[in-house]
Design a protein around this motif. Structure first.
Motif, PDB file in Angstrom:
ATOM      1  N   PHE A   1      -4.792  -3.911   5.183  1.00 50.51           N
ATOM      2  CA  PHE A   1      -4.741  -4.165   4.221  1.00 50.51           C
ATOM      3  C   PHE A   1      -4.543  -2.691   3.747  1.00 50.51           C
ATOM      4  O   PHE A   1      -5.834  -2.074   4.411  1.00 50.51           O
ATOM      5  CB  PHE A   1      -5.984  -4.725   2.999  1.00 50.51           C
ATOM      6  CG  PHE A   1      -6.372  -6.037   3.491  1.00 50.51           C
ATOM      7  CD1 PHE A   1      -4.877  -6.499   2.341  1.00 50.51           C
ATOM      8  CD2 PHE A   1      -6.488  -6.944   4.158  1.00 50.51           C
ATOM      9  CE1 PHE A   1      -4.991  -8.156   2.668  1.00 50.51           C
ATOM     10  CE2 PHE A   1      -6.212  -8.372   3.873  1.00 50.51           C
ATOM     11  CZ  PHE A   1      -6.321  -9.103   3.031  1.00 50.51           C
ATOM     12  N   VAL A   2      -3.976  -2.356   2.863  1.00 51.13           N
ATOM     13  CA  VAL A   2      -4.123  -0.838   1.901  1.00 51.13           C
ATOM     14  C   VAL A   2      -3.922  -0.934   0.904  1.00 51.13           C
ATOM     15  O   VAL A   2      -3.380  -1.404  -0.216  1.00 51.13           O
ATOM     16  CB  VAL A   2      -2.910  -0.046   2.809  1.00 51.13           C
ATOM     17  CG1 VAL A   2      -3.129   1.014   1.840  1.00 51.13           C
ATOM     18  CG2 VAL A   2      -2.156   0.252   4.499  1.00 51.13           C
ATOM     19  N   THR A   3      -5.608  -0.575   0.489  1.00 52.28           N
ATOM     20  CA  THR A   3      -5.487  -0.595  -0.801  1.00 52.28           C
ATOM     21  C   THR A   3      -4.767   1.250  -2.046  1.00 52.28           C
ATOM     22  O   THR A   3      -4.604   1.973  -0.877  1.00 52.28           O
ATOM     23  CB  THR A   3      -7.138  -0.398  -1.271  1.00 52.28           C
ATOM     24  OG1 THR A   3      -7.896   0.943  -0.802  1.00 52.28           O
ATOM     25  CG2 THR A   3      -8.183  -1.905  -0.496  1.00 52.28           C
ATOM     26  N   ALA A   4      -4.650   0.718  -2.893  1.00 53.59           N
ATOM     27  CA  ALA A   4      -3.888   1.953  -4.198  1.00 53.59           C
ATOM     28  C   ALA A   4      -4.445   0.963  -5.325  1.00 53.59           C
ATOM     29  O   ALA A   4      -3.810   1.489  -5.927  1.00 53.59           O
ATOM     30  CB  ALA A   4      -2.480   1.558  -3.705  1.00 53.59           C
ATOM     31  N   GLY A   5      -5.949   1.458  -5.470  1.00 51.34           N
ATOM     32  CA  GLY A   5      -6.031   1.403  -6.624  1.00 51.34           C
ATOM     33  C   GLY A   5      -6.177  -0.560  -7.329  1.00 51.34           C
ATOM     34  O   GLY A   5      -6.735  -0.989  -7.165  1.00 51.34           O
ATOM     35  N   ASP A   6      -5.105  -0.274  -8.350  1.00 49.00           N
ATOM     36  CA  ASP A   6      -5.140  -1.361  -9.583  1.00 49.00           C
ATOM     37  C   ASP A   6      -4.306  -1.743  -8.972  1.00 49.00           C
ATOM     38  O   ASP A   6      -3.085  -1.185  -8.915  1.00 49.00           O
ATOM     39  CB  ASP A   6      -6.014  -1.121 -10.818  1.00 49.00           C
ATOM     40  CG  ASP A   6      -6.789  -2.836 -11.427  1.00 49.00           C
ATOM     41  OD1 ASP A   6      -6.261  -3.768 -10.782  1.00 49.00           O
ATOM     42  OD2 ASP A   6      -7.288  -2.812 -12.108  1.00 49.00           O
TER      43      ASP A   6
END
Length: 325
Positions: free
Chosen positions: A55-60
């Motif tokens: 998983f790579v997160t990018a804010g909302d």
């Protein structure tokens, strides 16, 4: 000999790692936290796929689409998890996504026929506050009250964009006047939902832009019945969250397998108590105890995808102009 054995072992481990396909999933911050559905999704899918999920997160949610647009076909993402119906028009226009090939018996309150975007949960937007706090019953009543609110930026957040479309659909040409009236109630505008909800929990505002399902977390996980979601007379705006495969993925079959997996029992049964939303496919056991206590709006609102896409820029400009005064 010992050194040769170690070297051989390292070589075999390296070869095994090279043979294990990796699926990179872009998603929003709260989904990938230890208390969100991300760990469940990762663990359960890896049991069946023979792959590694990253998983790579990018804010909302809205920030996800912005990042993918910037990266284009060079993106490392195979799948994006966390766009929604307000972003689907822009996402489709980008040409970045491929048909899903997914079939499912959805439990959504609307018909779903899109061939690219796969629903994984849904809910109603609502202002959430304390049961003994301010409880206005409309945007006009909220603006006339002294209640303080925290909202999310529609340029980076799907709840923020949902609020924008909610006001626009409910009030049409009167939307700028509603925003001007609400400006004094707004304590701050945060980049995403996590920051906004955190400020509310810290007592920085009376109400926060969230979901009718948010009180379920407090009730089920914390045995706390002090939070409530407000149904508005104008109606409450719906959100369907979706996933999609990138057309540029080098793992198209794995991406399609992952999207189909999202609609299955393992994920859908976890959604109500990890992402705290309604599942897109009702699990066999139904909804958890406590969900029957939640606010259910009398009037659901939702712009069609094309209409939401057409309304977005003008609604955003009205919002910015009102808050800048």
């Amino acid at each position: 000999m010992r050194h040769l054995a170690i070297a051989a072992g390292l070589l075999m481990a390296t070869q095994a790692a090279a043979q294990t396909p990796e699926l990179t999933v872009y998603t929003y911050d709260s989904l990938a936290t230890e208390w969100g559905p991300g760990p469940v999704i990762e663990a359960e899918f890896e049991k069946t796929c023979g792959c590694d999920v990253t998983f790579v997160t990018a804010g909302d949610g809205a920030a996800l689409l912005s990042r993918l647009r910037l990266e284009g076909a060079r993106t490392e993402a195979d799948v994006v998890l966390g766009l929604d119906t307000a972003l689907m028009g822009a996402a489709a226009e980008s040409g970045l996504f491929a048909p899903s090939g997914v079939t499912a018996d959805y439990s959504l309150p609307i018909d779903w026929t899109d061939e690219t975007f796969v629903p994984f949960d849904w809910g109603y937007f609502a202002f959430v506050g304390l049961t003994d706090g301010p409880q206005p019953t409309s945007f006009r009543a909220l603006a006339d009250s002294d209640a303080s609110i925290v909202i999310e930026d529609p340029r980076s957040s799907t709840p923020g964009l949902g609020l924008l479309l909610w006001v626009k659909q409910a009030y049409g040409d009167e939307a700028p006047a509603i925003w001007e009236a609400l400006a004094d109630n707004i304590v701050t505008v945060t980049p995403g939902w996590s920051e906004a909800y955190g400020l509310f929990l810290e007592g920085e505002a009376d109400l926060v832009m969230s979901y009718t399902t948010s009180p379920a977390y407090h009730l089920i996980a914390e045995d706390d019945a002090t939070k409530t979601a407000l149904a508005f007379d104008e109606g409450n705006y719906m959100q369907v969250e979706v996933a999609a495969a990138l057309a540029s993925t080098d793992q198209p079959e794995l991406a399609q397998q992952f999207l189909q997996f999202l609609t299955g029992e393992a994920v859908q049964s976890a959604i109500p108590t990890t992402n705290w939303m309604y599942p897109a496919v009702t699990p066999a056991a139904g909804l958890p105890e406590g969900y029957e206590t939640l606010t259910v709006p009398a009037t659901p609102l939702l712009m069609p995808v094309a209409e939401a896409q057409a309304a977005r820029d003008a609604a955003l400009e009205e919002w910015r102009a009102a808050l800048a005064q």
